[in-house]
Design a protein around this motif. Structure first.
Motif, short mmCIF file in Angstrom:
data_model
loop_
_atom_site.label_atom_id
_atom_site.label_comp_id
_atom_site.label_asym_id
_atom_site.label_seq_id
_atom_site.Cartn_x
_atom_site.Cartn_y
_atom_site.Cartn_z
N TRP A 10 0.83 -1.19 0.00
CA TRP A 10 0.00 0.00 0.00
C TRP A 10 0.88 1.25 0.00
O TRP A 10 2.07 1.17 0.25
CB TRP A 10 -0.93 -0.03 1.22
CG TRP A 10 -1.99 -1.08 1.06
CD1 TRP A 10 -2.04 -2.30 1.64
CD2 TRP A 10 -3.15 -1.00 0.21
NE1 TRP A 10 -3.15 -3.00 1.22
CE2 TRP A 10 -3.84 -2.21 0.34
CE3 TRP A 10 -3.65 -0.03 -0.65
CZ2 TRP A 10 -5.02 -2.48 -0.35
CZ3 TRP A 10 -4.82 -0.30 -1.34
CH2 TRP A 10 -5.50 -1.51 -1.18
N LEU A 37 -3.48 4.61 -7.25
CA LEU A 37 -4.45 3.98 -6.34
C LEU A 37 -5.78 3.65 -7.01
O LEU A 37 -6.24 2.51 -6.94
CB LEU A 37 -4.68 4.89 -5.13
CG LEU A 37 -5.67 4.37 -4.08
CD1 LEU A 37 -5.12 3.12 -3.40
CD2 LEU A 37 -5.97 5.46 -3.07
N GLN A 38 -6.39 4.62 -7.67
CA GLN A 38 -7.71 4.37 -8.26
C GLN A 38 -7.64 3.37 -9.40
O GLN A 38 -8.55 2.57 -9.60
CB GLN A 38 -8.36 5.68 -8.70
CG GLN A 38 -8.74 6.57 -7.53
CD GLN A 38 -9.57 5.84 -6.47
OE1 GLN A 38 -10.49 5.08 -6.77
NE2 GLN A 38 -9.23 6.04 -5.21
N VAL A 41 -7.44 -0.09 -7.78
CA VAL A 41 -8.77 -0.52 -7.29
C VAL A 41 -9.64 -0.94 -8.46
O VAL A 41 -10.30 -1.99 -8.41
CB VAL A 41 -9.44 0.60 -6.46
CG1 VAL A 41 -10.88 0.25 -6.13
CG2 VAL A 41 -8.64 0.86 -5.19
N ILE A 73 -9.74 -4.61 -0.33
CA ILE A 73 -8.97 -3.67 -1.16
C ILE A 73 -9.67 -2.32 -1.22
O ILE A 73 -9.04 -1.27 -1.03
CB ILE A 73 -8.74 -4.26 -2.57
CG1 ILE A 73 -7.71 -5.39 -2.50
CG2 ILE A 73 -8.32 -3.18 -3.56
CD1 ILE A 73 -7.56 -6.19 -3.78
N GLU A 74 -10.96 -2.33 -1.46
CA GLU A 74 -11.71 -1.07 -1.54
C GLU A 74 -11.70 -0.32 -0.23
O GLU A 74 -11.53 0.91 -0.20
CB GLU A 74 -13.14 -1.34 -2.01
CG GLU A 74 -13.20 -1.80 -3.45
CD GLU A 74 -14.58 -2.22 -3.92
OE1 GLU A 74 -14.81 -2.16 -5.13
OE2 GLU A 74 -15.40 -2.63 -3.08
N THR A 76 -9.43 -0.54 2.26
CA THR A 76 -8.08 -0.04 2.55
C THR A 76 -7.75 1.14 1.65
O THR A 76 -7.15 2.13 2.09
CB THR A 76 -7.04 -1.16 2.40
OG1 THR A 76 -7.40 -2.24 3.26
CG2 THR A 76 -5.64 -0.67 2.76
N ALA A 77 -8.14 1.09 0.41
CA ALA A 77 -7.87 2.18 -0.53
C ALA A 77 -8.49 3.49 -0.06
O ALA A 77 -7.92 4.57 -0.29
CB ALA A 77 -8.37 1.82 -1.92
N SER A 81 -7.23 7.71 -0.15
CA SER A 81 -7.90 8.41 -1.24
C SER A 81 -7.61 9.91 -1.28
O SER A 81 -7.71 10.52 -2.34
CB SER A 81 -9.40 8.16 -1.20
OG SER A 81 -9.95 8.66 -0.01
N VAL A 88 -0.07 1.85 -5.53
CA VAL A 88 0.02 0.53 -4.94
C VAL A 88 1.00 -0.28 -5.79
O VAL A 88 0.88 -0.33 -7.02
CB VAL A 88 -1.35 -0.17 -4.90
CG1 VAL A 88 -1.24 -1.57 -4.32
CG2 VAL A 88 -2.35 0.67 -4.11
#
Length: 95
Positions: A10, A37-38, A41, A73-74, A76-77, A81, A88
């Protein structure tokens, strides 16, 4: 079905060992690469949904482990944000 694990890091450096019930993850990520990051995801959502659908086609029900992994995953992301440059890293695959 051939399941696998993929090792990620992460944005804060925390490692995580993730699960997929299918090797489809290899179609979306490359070991040694980092993803915004996005994008990470979104790619995870696509790959793990496909993996779960493959389980459903074979066994008649979606893969609860793949869906739980996607939820982790969602969740933790969300912690990262607010950081515009968060990424990642995908460190390795374990077949």
């Amino acid at each position: 079905m051939p399941e696998m694990r993929f090792l990620i890091r992460w944005p804060d450096g925390t490692p995580e060992r993730c699960y997929s019930p299918s090797l489809v993850i290899k179609d979306y990520f490359a070991p040694g690469s980092s993803y915004p990051l996005q994008q990470f995801v979104s790619l995870s959502r696509t790959a793990l949904t496909i993996a779960s659908e493959r389980v459903q086609a074979r066994y008649g029900h979606p893969c609860s482990q793949a869906l739980a992994q996607l939820a982790r995953i969602e969740a933790t992301a969300q912690r990262f944000s607010a950081a515009p440059d968060a990424s990642v890293a995908v460190d390795a695959f374990e077949d």
